[in-house]
Motif scaffolding. Sequence first.
Motif, PDB file in Angstrom:
ATOM      1  N   GLN A 154      -6.833   5.987   6.622  1.00 11.34           N
ATOM      2  CA  GLN A 154      -6.797   5.005   5.535  1.00 11.34           C
ATOM      3  C   GLN A 154      -5.492   4.210   5.570  1.00 11.34           C
ATOM      4  O   GLN A 154      -5.498   2.989   5.428  1.00 11.34           O
ATOM      5  CB  GLN A 154      -6.963   5.710   4.186  1.00 11.34           C
ATOM      6  CG  GLN A 154      -6.917   4.791   3.002  1.00 11.34           C
ATOM      7  CD  GLN A 154      -8.044   3.778   2.991  1.00 11.34           C
ATOM      8  OE1 GLN A 154      -9.120   4.023   3.514  1.00 11.34           O
ATOM      9  NE2 GLN A 154      -7.791   2.630   2.416  1.00 11.34           N
ATOM     10  N   ALA A 155      -4.381   4.893   5.772  1.00 12.09           N
ATOM     11  CA  ALA A 155      -3.081   4.224   5.848  1.00 12.09           C
ATOM     12  C   ALA A 155      -3.028   3.287   7.050  1.00 12.09           C
ATOM     13  O   ALA A 155      -2.481   2.174   6.958  1.00 12.09           O
ATOM     14  CB  ALA A 155      -1.962   5.254   5.921  1.00 12.09           C
ATOM     15  N   THR A 156      -3.599   3.707   8.171  1.00 14.16           N
ATOM     16  CA  THR A 156      -3.628   2.871   9.370  1.00 14.16           C
ATOM     17  C   THR A 156      -4.463   1.618   9.131  1.00 14.16           C
ATOM     18  O   THR A 156      -4.079   0.514   9.511  1.00 14.16           O
ATOM     19  CB  THR A 156      -4.173   3.659  10.573  1.00 14.16           C
ATOM     20  OG1 THR A 156      -3.340   4.804  10.787  1.00 14.16           O
ATOM     21  CG2 THR A 156      -4.197   2.812  11.831  1.00 14.16           C
ATOM     22  N   ILE A 157      -5.617   1.779   8.495  1.00 15.21           N
ATOM     23  CA  ILE A 157      -6.484   0.641   8.195  1.00 15.21           C
ATOM     24  C   ILE A 157      -5.771  -0.354   7.288  1.00 15.21           C
ATOM     25  O   ILE A 157      -5.814  -1.567   7.510  1.00 15.21           O
ATOM     26  CB  ILE A 157      -7.811   1.124   7.575  1.00 15.21           C
ATOM     27  CG1 ILE A 157      -8.648   1.843   8.633  1.00 15.21           C
ATOM     28  CG2 ILE A 157      -8.582  -0.026   6.959  1.00 15.21           C
ATOM     29  CD1 ILE A 157      -9.850   2.585   8.074  1.00 15.21           C
ATOM     30  N   GLU A 158      -5.088   0.148   6.273  1.00 13.46           N
ATOM     31  CA  GLU A 158      -4.332  -0.730   5.362  1.00 13.46           C
ATOM     32  C   GLU A 158      -3.210  -1.444   6.116  1.00 13.46           C
ATOM     33  O   GLU A 158      -2.954  -2.624   5.876  1.00 13.46           O
ATOM     34  CB  GLU A 158      -3.764   0.074   4.190  1.00 13.46           C
ATOM     35  CG  GLU A 158      -4.812   0.672   3.283  1.00 13.46           C
ATOM     36  CD  GLU A 158      -5.634  -0.357   2.536  1.00 13.46           C
ATOM     37  OE1 GLU A 158      -5.137  -1.458   2.274  1.00 13.46           O
ATOM     38  OE2 GLU A 158      -6.801  -0.055   2.226  1.00 13.46           O
ATOM     39  N   ALA A 159      -2.552  -0.746   7.041  1.00 14.97           N
ATOM     40  CA  ALA A 159      -1.481  -1.357   7.825  1.00 14.97           C
ATOM     41  C   ALA A 159      -2.027  -2.458   8.731  1.00 14.97           C
ATOM     42  O   ALA A 159      -1.387  -3.498   8.917  1.00 14.97           O
ATOM     43  CB  ALA A 159      -0.750  -0.293   8.645  1.00 14.97           C
ATOM     44  N   ILE A 160      -3.209  -2.237   9.297  1.00 11.81           N
ATOM     45  CA  ILE A 160      -3.836  -3.263  10.141  1.00 11.81           C
ATOM     46  C   ILE A 160      -4.147  -4.495   9.310  1.00 11.81           C
ATOM     47  O   ILE A 160      -3.844  -5.625   9.719  1.00 11.81           O
ATOM     48  CB  ILE A 160      -5.121  -2.719  10.803  1.00 11.81           C
ATOM     49  CG1 ILE A 160      -4.785  -1.658  11.853  1.00 11.81           C
ATOM     50  CG2 ILE A 160      -5.924  -3.849  11.435  1.00 11.81           C
ATOM     51  CD1 ILE A 160      -6.002  -0.898  12.359  1.00 11.81           C
ATOM     52  N   ALA A 161      -4.762  -4.297   8.156  1.00 12.49           N
ATOM     53  CA  ALA A 161      -5.122  -5.427   7.296  1.00 12.49           C
ATOM     54  C   ALA A 161      -3.879  -6.198   6.862  1.00 12.49           C
ATOM     55  O   ALA A 161      -3.861  -7.437   6.897  1.00 12.49           O
ATOM     56  CB  ALA A 161      -5.897  -4.940   6.076  1.00 12.49           C
ATOM     57  N   GLU A 162      -2.841  -5.482   6.488  1.00 13.91           N
ATOM     58  CA  GLU A 162      -1.604  -6.141   6.062  1.00 13.91           C
ATOM     59  C   GLU A 162      -0.910  -6.842   7.230  1.00 13.91           C
ATOM     60  O   GLU A 162      -0.433  -7.968   7.087  1.00 13.91           O
ATOM     61  CB  GLU A 162      -0.663  -5.106   5.447  1.00 13.91           C
ATOM     62  CG  GLU A 162       0.598  -5.702   4.879  1.00 13.91           C
ATOM     63  CD  GLU A 162       1.477  -4.652   4.239  1.00 13.91           C
ATOM     64  OE1 GLU A 162       2.709  -4.727   4.435  1.00 13.91           O
ATOM     65  OE2 GLU A 162       0.936  -3.765   3.552  1.00 13.91           O
ATOM     66  N   GLY A 163      -0.881  -6.200   8.386  1.00 12.51           N
ATOM     67  CA  GLY A 163      -0.189  -6.750   9.548  1.00 12.51           C
ATOM     68  C   GLY A 163      -0.870  -7.967  10.148  1.00 12.51           C
ATOM     69  O   GLY A 163      -0.228  -8.794  10.786  1.00 12.51           O
TER      70      GLY A 163
END
Length: 103
Positions: free
Chosen positions: A60-69
């Motif tokens: 979940q944290a990785t997915i959020e980081a991808i979306a933000e990045g």
Amino acid sequence: MSLSTAEKKRLRQIGHHLNPLVQLGGNGLTDAVLAEIDARLEDHELIKVRVGGEDREERQATIEAIAEGTGAEIAQRIGKLVLLYRAARRPDPKLSNLLRALA
């Protein structure tokens, strides 16, 4: 930019038959992987990404980081797959999954 429920539904319909273009492996989210996701979003506008790992919170944290990045919106999340959307600056009718779905 936040997607409405109707927009998410339409994107999920288009993305249902797509295969993941990018897969995150054991090295996780690196700058190179983030750059690849960014490039695929610019080409295709709507892509699936497979995020590896067994820890749900970490995924979940990785997915959020991808979306933000990448500045992308999360249209759908199912297990290890995420459907990302970002409008292209100059959509290519031959590559854009959205334009091809409308044709």
